[in-house]
Scaffold this motif. Structure first.
Motif, mmCIF file in Angstrom:
data_model
loop_
_atom_site.group_PDB
_atom_site.id
_atom_site.type_symbol
_atom_site.label_atom_id
_atom_site.label_comp_id
_atom_site.label_asym_id
_atom_site.label_seq_id
_atom_site.Cartn_x
_atom_site.Cartn_y
_atom_site.Cartn_z
ATOM 1 N N UNK A 54 -0.190 -23.584 16.064
ATOM 2 C CA UNK A 54 -1.067 -22.892 17.020
ATOM 3 C C UNK A 54 -2.131 -23.818 17.594
ATOM 4 N N UNK A 55 -2.115 -25.081 17.145
ATOM 5 C CA UNK A 55 -3.083 -26.091 17.568
ATOM 6 C C UNK A 55 -4.527 -25.667 17.304
ATOM 7 N N UNK A 56 -4.732 -25.060 16.118
ATOM 8 C CA UNK A 56 -6.084 -24.657 15.744
ATOM 9 C C UNK A 56 -6.665 -25.502 14.613
ATOM 10 N N UNK A 57 -5.964 -26.600 14.258
ATOM 11 C CA UNK A 57 -6.481 -27.537 13.268
ATOM 12 C C UNK A 57 -6.584 -28.930 13.876
ATOM 13 N N UNK A 58 -7.659 -29.634 13.526
ATOM 14 C CA UNK A 58 -7.859 -31.002 14.008
ATOM 15 C C UNK A 58 -7.298 -32.041 13.051
ATOM 16 N N UNK A 59 -6.949 -31.638 11.838
ATOM 17 C CA UNK A 59 -6.394 -32.572 10.872
ATOM 18 C C UNK A 59 -6.167 -31.901 9.527
ATOM 19 N N UNK A 60 -5.349 -32.554 8.708
ATOM 20 C CA UNK A 60 -5.074 -32.076 7.354
ATOM 21 C C UNK A 60 -5.298 -33.228 6.380
ATOM 22 N N UNK A 61 -5.970 -32.917 5.297
ATOM 23 C CA UNK A 61 -6.069 -33.846 4.173
ATOM 24 C C UNK A 61 -5.296 -33.203 3.033
ATOM 25 N N UNK A 62 -4.185 -33.821 2.684
ATOM 26 C CA UNK A 62 -3.296 -33.313 1.640
ATOM 27 C C UNK A 62 -3.184 -34.394 0.574
ATOM 28 N N UNK A 63 -4.027 -34.296 -0.436
ATOM 29 C CA UNK A 63 -3.973 -35.260 -1.531
ATOM 30 C C UNK A 63 -2.830 -34.854 -2.441
ATOM 31 N N UNK A 64 -1.776 -35.638 -2.389
ATOM 32 C CA UNK A 64 -0.563 -35.282 -3.107
ATOM 33 C C UNK A 64 -0.293 -36.247 -4.248
#
Length: 130
Positions: free
Chosen positions: A70-80
């Motif tokens: 939906x283009x409502x996030x500017x980025x993701x931090x996924x510490x995996x």
């Protein structure tokens, strides 16, 4: 307003808490969405307010992926945890794919998370290095 997602595999949750604690002042000024357990711990241990989705095993990562679509996030931090991730933990492959399709940055390590957050902060006129 800047909006990012924070996700962490079980073994990386302490690192995410440390990251959120180190950047609490900036994180308090932007919108944060998380998977359930990660968000619960961030709120309890750092005081940073977050919008919690379902936990990873219940589809929280998919809810976050939908926000990317939906283009409502500017980025993701996924510490995996690339070596010992458990079957119940969120799968990164679908999130990577949707982020690539929508040109949304995703950080998967503490170092790349620092760069992502610094870049977004600079876009907001905030210098995190000061």
């Amino acid at each position: 307003m800047t909006r990012i997602a924070l996700i962490a595999h079980d073994d990386e949750k302490p690192e995410m808490i440390d990251f959120a604690s180190d950047h609490a002042d900036y994180l308090d000024d932007i919108e944060i969405v998380t998977t359930g357990t990660t968000g619960k711990r961030i709120e309890a241990e750092t005081g940073v307010d977050v919008e919690r989705k379902q936990s990873g095993p219940l589809g929280g990562d998919l809810q976050i992926g939908a926000e990317v679509a939906d283009e409502s996030l500017d980025g993701i931090i996924f510490l995996r945890d690339p070596l010992t991730a458990q079957p119940h933990e969120p799968d990164i492959s679908a999130l990577l794919r949707i982020c690539d399709v929508h040109d949304t940055p995703m950080a998967t390590t503490r170092s790349s998370a620092e760069y992502l957050l610094t870049g977004l902060a600079l876009d907001d006129g905030v210098d995190l290095t000061a």
